[in-house]
Design a protein around this motif. Sequence first.
Motif, PDB file in Angstrom:
ATOM      1  N   PHE A  83      11.183  22.650 125.654  1.00 27.33           N
ATOM      2  CA  PHE A  83      10.248  21.612 125.201  1.00 27.33           C
ATOM      3  C   PHE A  83      10.739  20.232 125.635  1.00 27.33           C
ATOM      4  CE2 PHE A  83       8.932  18.408 122.137  1.00 27.33           C
ATOM      5  CZ  PHE A  83       7.563  18.629 122.027  1.00 27.33           C
ATOM      6  N   SER A  84      12.017  19.957 125.398  1.00 27.60           N
ATOM      7  CA  SER A  84      12.594  18.658 125.752  1.00 27.60           C
ATOM      8  C   SER A  84      12.602  18.449 127.263  1.00 27.60           C
ATOM      9  CB  SER A  84      14.015  18.556 125.194  1.00 27.60           C
ATOM     10  OG  SER A  84      14.021  18.733 123.802  1.00 27.60           O
TER      11      SER A  84
ATOM     12  N   GLY B 265      15.665  12.230 123.930  1.00 29.08           N
ATOM     13  CA  GLY B 265      17.009  12.286 123.367  1.00 29.08           C
ATOM     14  C   GLY B 265      17.423  13.701 123.005  1.00 29.08           C
ATOM     15  N   MET B 266      16.461  14.500 122.514  1.00 28.82           N
ATOM     16  CA  MET B 266      16.772  15.897 122.200  1.00 28.82           C
ATOM     17  C   MET B 266      17.162  16.668 123.458  1.00 28.82           C
ATOM     18  SD  MET B 266      13.817  16.739 119.358  1.00 28.82           S
ATOM     19  CE  MET B 266      14.216  18.494 119.346  1.00 28.82           C
TER      20      MET B 266
ATOM     21  N   ALA C  31       6.581  26.202 125.487  1.00 29.62           N
ATOM     22  CA  ALA C  31       7.300  25.013 125.018  1.00 29.62           C
ATOM     23  C   ALA C  31       7.303  23.918 126.085  1.00 29.62           C
ATOM     24  CB  ALA C  31       8.729  25.386 124.639  1.00 29.62           C
ATOM     25  N   VAL C  32       7.506  24.294 127.349  1.00 31.75           N
ATOM     26  CA  VAL C  32       7.482  23.312 128.438  1.00 31.75           C
ATOM     27  C   VAL C  32       6.120  22.632 128.520  1.00 31.75           C
ATOM     28  CG1 VAL C  32       7.579  23.009 130.947  1.00 31.75           C
ATOM     29  CG2 VAL C  32       9.248  24.463 129.813  1.00 31.75           C
ATOM     30  N   LEU C  33       5.057  23.443 128.444  1.00 26.15           N
ATOM     31  CA  LEU C  33       3.708  22.887 128.531  1.00 26.15           C
ATOM     32  C   LEU C  33       3.398  21.977 127.346  1.00 26.15           C
ATOM     33  CD1 LEU C  33       1.781  26.034 129.813  1.00 26.15           C
ATOM     34  CD2 LEU C  33       2.348  23.974 131.107  1.00 26.15           C
TER      35      LEU C  33
ATOM     36  N   GLY D  98       2.363  16.766 125.526  1.00 28.21           N
ATOM     37  CA  GLY D  98       2.485  15.695 124.543  1.00 28.21           C
ATOM     38  C   GLY D  98       2.905  14.386 125.167  1.00 28.21           C
ATOM     39  N   MET D  99       3.856  14.458 126.095  1.00 31.29           N
ATOM     40  CA  MET D  99       4.319  13.237 126.764  1.00 31.29           C
ATOM     41  C   MET D  99       3.256  12.698 127.707  1.00 31.29           C
ATOM     42  SD  MET D  99       6.972  11.475 126.364  1.00 31.29           S
ATOM     43  CE  MET D  99       7.003   9.784 126.896  1.00 31.29           C
ATOM     44  N   SER D 100       2.486  13.592 128.327  1.00 29.31           N
ATOM     45  CA  SER D 100       1.400  13.157 129.197  1.00 29.31           C
ATOM     46  C   SER D 100       0.324  12.439 128.402  1.00 29.31           C
ATOM     47  CB  SER D 100       0.792  14.362 129.935  1.00 29.31           C
ATOM     48  OG  SER D 100       1.741  14.976 130.772  1.00 29.31           O
ATOM     49  N   LEU D 101       0.060  12.938 127.193  1.00 26.73           N
ATOM     50  CA  LEU D 101      -0.944  12.289 126.328  1.00 26.73           C
ATOM     51  C   LEU D 101      -0.532  10.869 125.980  1.00 26.73           C
ATOM     52  CD1 LEU D 101      -3.601  12.754 124.788  1.00 26.73           C
ATOM     53  CD2 LEU D 101      -2.236  13.526 122.838  1.00 26.73           C
TER      54      LEU D 101
END
Length: 367
Positions: free
Chosen positions: A102-103, A257-258, A352-354, A359-362
């Motif tokens: 995810f991170s 950071g994670m 998790a990657v997606l 989320g970061m793309s949003l």
Amino acid sequence: MQNPTHLHKNKTMASTTITLTFSFFLIIISTTLTSVSAQPPSECQTGMAGECYDKAESLKLKLIAIPTILIASMIGVCLPLFTRSVPALHPDRALFAIVKAFSSGVILATGYMHVLPDSFDNLSSPCLAEKPWHTFPFTGFVAMLSAVATLMVDSLAMSFYRRVSGSAGVVDHEMTPAHGVDEHGHGHGLAMSAVEVAGKDGVDADVLRRYRVIAQVLELGIVVHSVVIGLSTGASMNPCTIRPLVAALCFHQLFEGMGLGGCILQAEYRTKMKAILVFFFSTTTPFGIALGLGLSKVYSDNSPTALIVVGLLNASSAGLLNYMALVDLLAADFMGPKLQSNVKLQLWAYVAVLLGAGGMSLMAKWA
């Protein structure tokens, strides 16, 4: 034991290659900076106030942003470091692999969806001269060179550490194979020297060195981007831009950071080194904001000098982050034995990657 002369030649060759690469970067930057000859539009010199210009409100938001982003950064990078006491989040458990995936997705989206577009915007601005900035794709070119330079540093650092460790004295003065290692030394059962002690979790010393190189190079890319985005935020006088940007930066710093904290955890640094890495990651964005505050009277986001410097730094950071996310984090994990031997875990890691990248793309909608 390796020949000291041969080792010295290898060190000299590595340092020479790095010096030539960075000299090439400096030549490109100096050439492009001196090539700005046309006078930019007047609004690019003075800055445009816009419809949402409020110096007092902007100052208040920036003073709130400094401690808020600092706390979010510290929580994000420190969370993985305290997971050893939680069995489910131990580095050898499945949940850790999912959280790290995810991170890694967050870091990947940071490079592609935030840093790279910002660089394109900066270096294609109408405030810059037509030649050379509008006749050559500098963002893609610098990002490409940055990715290659990161690969070079990655590779040379590992070669250097192996040679230094080997010259420090190994059992029988050689790397002796064990546990089914082939004659070329491939595998995870080599008899190591005293400086190549395996990690606390029984991690092979070569793998441990790899984790340490990844953690340091990844931190470098994050720090460069964090200072740039902090500087832009601190110099802005537009509360309509700053307000959503602060929320996005908190999300960004927490999950990025994670990802970095997971790399630091796997690197198994001592407390002092962990503290240094945590300190620099946590403070660079607040420092950039404070620096922007101090330079707000003389710094303008749309001045040619600022656009060129920030654009080139963003392009370099994007190339580094994209390389690290794809090669050192995602590819290394997905091609590793843990995920390759467990298809179900591999699919969950992809989800998790997606989610992280999505989320970061949003967040790019607001920042």
